[in-house]
Enzyme design. Structure first.
Site, mmCIF file in Angstrom:
data_model
loop_
_atom_site.group_PDB
_atom_site.id
_atom_site.type_symbol
_atom_site.label_atom_id
_atom_site.label_comp_id
_atom_site.label_asym_id
_atom_site.label_seq_id
_atom_site.Cartn_x
_atom_site.Cartn_y
_atom_site.Cartn_z
ATOM 1 N N LYS A 58 25.996 20.123 -27.885
ATOM 2 C CA LYS A 58 27.415 20.419 -28.122
ATOM 3 C C LYS A 58 28.102 19.213 -28.756
ATOM 4 O O LYS A 58 28.888 19.349 -29.693
ATOM 5 C CB LYS A 58 28.114 20.787 -26.814
ATOM 6 C CG LYS A 58 27.722 22.135 -26.243
ATOM 7 C CD LYS A 58 28.380 22.356 -24.882
ATOM 8 C CE LYS A 58 27.952 23.651 -24.234
ATOM 9 N NZ LYS A 58 28.557 23.848 -22.902
ATOM 10 N N ALA A 75 29.957 19.122 -21.654
ATOM 11 C CA ALA A 75 29.213 19.391 -20.422
ATOM 12 C C ALA A 75 28.608 20.783 -20.472
ATOM 13 O O ALA A 75 29.098 21.668 -21.185
ATOM 14 C CB ALA A 75 30.146 19.267 -19.209
ATOM 15 N N ASP A 76 27.558 20.958 -19.702
ATOM 16 C CA ASP A 76 26.959 22.268 -19.539
ATOM 17 C C ASP A 76 26.399 22.357 -18.126
ATOM 18 O O ASP A 76 25.803 21.394 -17.632
ATOM 19 C CB ASP A 76 25.844 22.507 -20.556
ATOM 20 C CG ASP A 76 25.510 23.981 -20.666
ATOM 21 O OD1 ASP A 76 26.173 24.670 -21.465
ATOM 22 O OD2 ASP A 76 24.618 24.459 -19.938
ATOM 23 N N THR A 77 26.621 23.486 -17.472
ATOM 24 C CA THR A 77 26.157 23.681 -16.102
ATOM 25 C C THR A 77 25.166 24.833 -16.060
ATOM 26 O O THR A 77 25.418 25.889 -16.653
ATOM 27 C CB THR A 77 27.342 23.981 -15.166
ATOM 28 O OG1 THR A 77 28.258 22.878 -15.223
ATOM 29 C CG2 THR A 77 26.880 24.168 -13.727
ATOM 30 N N GLY A 112 24.924 18.793 -16.968
ATOM 31 C CA GLY A 112 24.661 17.722 -17.927
ATOM 32 C C GLY A 112 25.965 17.356 -18.592
ATOM 33 O O GLY A 112 26.768 18.231 -18.938
#
Length: 192
Positions: A58, A75-77, A112
């Site tokens: 991203k 961010a990524d969950t 992350g």
């Protein structure tokens, strides 16, 4: 806080939860979004590496637009059960299936995060283990119908009804399960 204030902080997220958490940290920021960012990842990637991989991917999409004093947060969950990633459900039925697979067990929530400027990038993954009690199909359906969790990895929000009535305990950051590991993020912002 002076180190944080010298940057123009940009949060690349439509998530109201991430925006709320960053605001509660007293970090001044602007929200930036781009449509059509590819969120695919190699199927050879270990499940524990996917969230950070996507956060960095991203960030790469925004990098050409960054100015010298910009500091971008991406961010990524992901929710991981038995080394399998449970993403956002596409239907109420899929949400019910996901929650049914989680209840009565423990799973990991991995977020992350990438902090990116024009000259450097710092990234990390925060992990939280969530243990849920068994829950009847009727109560799972109640949650899905009343809280519409289709925009959440693993089909649930820990801050919602299901978190109040079914989560037995967690190991790690509560806020990480909401989508932003606030303590670790704050530490990284201070030292960026």
């Amino acid at each position: 806080m002076d180190n944080i204030k010298k940057y123009n902080i940009l949060l690349a997220s439509n998530s109201p939860r991430r925006q709320e958490l960053l605001s509660q940290m007293d970090v001044q920021f602007s929200v930036v979004t781009k449509q059509g960012i590819d969120e695919s990842y190699p199927n050879t990637l270990n499940a524990s590496e996917v969230a950070e991989f996507l956060a960095k991917k991203k960030a790469a999409a925004y990098l050409p637009d960054l100015k010298n004093n910009d500091l971008l947060i991406t961010a990524d969950t992901v929710v991981v059960l038995d080394n399998r990633i449970l993403g956002k459900p596409h239907s109420a039925e899929e949400a019910e299936e996901m929650i049914s697979s989680l209840v009565g067990r423990s799973h990991k929530v991995l977020t992350g995060v990438a902090l990116t400027s024009t000259s450097k990038q710092v990234s990390f993954t925060a992990a939280t283990t969530v243990s849920m009690n068994p829950l009847s199909k009727e109560l799972i359906r109640y949650y899905v119908n009343h809280y519409k969790p289709l925009d959440k990895a693993g089909a649930y929000g820990i801050q919602e009804w299901i978190g109040l009535v079914d989560i037995d305990h967690i190991e790690g950051s509560f806020h990480n399960v909401m989508g932003l590991p606030t303590q670790r993020l704050f530490t990284e912002l201070l030292s960026f």
